[in-house]
Design an enzyme around this catalytic site. Structure first.
Site, mmCIF file in Angstrom:
data_model
loop_
_atom_site.group_PDB
_atom_site.id
_atom_site.type_symbol
_atom_site.label_atom_id
_atom_site.label_comp_id
_atom_site.label_asym_id
_atom_site.label_seq_id
_atom_site.Cartn_x
_atom_site.Cartn_y
_atom_site.Cartn_z
ATOM 1 N N TYR A 1 0.975 5.479 0.952
ATOM 2 C CA TYR A 1 2.128 4.721 1.456
ATOM 3 C C TYR A 1 2.404 3.497 0.579
ATOM 4 C CZ TYR A 1 4.849 2.064 4.959
ATOM 5 O OH TYR A 1 5.809 1.343 5.622
ATOM 6 N N SER B 1 7.605 -2.201 1.634
ATOM 7 C CA SER B 1 6.605 -2.661 2.595
ATOM 8 C C SER B 1 5.645 -3.627 1.930
ATOM 9 C CB SER B 1 5.816 -1.475 3.151
ATOM 10 O OG SER B 1 4.720 -1.901 3.935
ATOM 11 N N LYS C 1 5.774 2.754 -1.561
ATOM 12 C CA LYS C 1 6.605 1.605 -1.235
ATOM 13 C C LYS C 1 6.764 0.643 -2.407
ATOM 14 C CE LYS C 1 7.949 2.420 2.962
ATOM 15 N NZ LYS C 1 9.383 2.729 3.195
#
Length: 301
Positions: free
Chosen positions: A162, A149, A166
């Site tokens: 997150y 991401s 990622k």
């Protein structure tokens, strides 16, 4: 492009994973559709989403089996790979797509919120990939497609867990690519821009936020699938260790970290000379990467 291949797609009960699974089935692959049927936060379970995608694939004449094991534990992740072996006798590719969100500003983030996201994204990508690795090595072929991401590659607010996971996945993919290329195994990443339930809870309090969300809604999950299909196919046999992004009808190759400038001082450095000479000289090479610049104009997803 995938005729005869067996592919595992995790988190394939909806969103990006669903569209990748459907596209791969249309390209001739036999699928293990994995999804525990949890909420975006990773809570609960439901066998329905995975089975619904399997039913769609079968109705279109394809072959698929459903699997509801969690990627976040080693033993259950191994059962996902076993499902491919039991159902189709082999495994040719893994798409690590499963994910959850527990967004929180860093200074408010709990240990549980950190652990839950890291376990699903980073540990999950490792566990499923590791379970497939011996089979890839033995057959001297295999493909990994991981979902990273721009939240990790570039940064984003309120997503330290997150983003860390990622960016870790990008490093994991690179290491797999280096370690397993001698076995004809490839590993690449995709950073997707797509509207799905994973980002459906984005705040829309201001007009600017509402406009941003409306733009995102044009980026459907199906836009990600063609690149994933290609990377899993023999047509991408010479593509390894790369990071791509897809934004609507655009495909990007993402640059990877590398030195851009160095400074040398024959007598060595002191903290004072680092401050007076090294940092100014090095920073002069940087582009202005503030929030108005091109790099940060990408909405991280």
């Amino acid at each position: 492009m995938l005729e005869g291949k067996v592919i595992v797609v995790t988190g394939a009960g909806g969103g990006i994973g669903r569209d990748i699974a459907l596209a791969m089935a249309r390209a001739g692959a036999r699928l293990v559709v994995n999804d525990i049927g949890a909420s975006v936060a990773g809570e609960g379970s439901d066998a329905g989403p995975a089975q619904q995608v399997v039913n769609e694939i079968r109705a279109a004449g394809g072959q698929a089996v459903a699997n509801t094991d969690s990627v976040s534990e080693s033993r259950s992740a191994a059962r996902i790979v076993t499902a491919a072996l039991d159902g189709f006798g082999r495994i040719d590719g893994v798409v690590n797509n499963a994910g959850i969100l527990r967004d929180r500003f860093f200074h408010k983030m709990s240990d549980e919120e950190w652990d839950a996201v890291i376990k699903v994204h980073l540990y999950g990508s490792y566990y499923v990939s590791r379970a497939a690795a011996p089979h890839f090595k033995e057959q001297q072929s295999g493909v990994y497609v991981h979902m990273t991401s721009t939240s990790g590659l570039i940064g984003n607010f309120g997503q330290a867990n997150y983003a860390a996971a990622k960016l870790g996945i990008a490093a994991l993919s690179k290491s797999i690519a280096l370690d397993m290329q001698k076995f004809n195994v490839r590993s690449n990443c995709i950073a997707p821009f797509a509207w799905s339930r994973m980002i459906g809870s984005i705040p829309t309090e201001t007009d600017a936020e509402k406009q941003r969300v409306e733009r995102m809604k044009q980026m459907t999950p199906a836009k990600i699938a063609p690149l994933a299909v290609c990377l899993a196919s023999d047509a991408a046999a010479d593509t390894n260790g790369q990071i791509f992004a897809v934004r609507n009808n655009e495909i990007f190759l993402i640059s990877q970290p590398r030195p851009v400038r160095s400074v040398h001082r024959s007598e060595g450095w002191s903290p004072e000379t680092v401050a007076s000479h090294a940092l100014p000289a090095l920073k002069a090479q940087y582009f202005d990467l503030d929030r108005s610049g091109d790099v940060f104009s990408w909405d991280p997803i």
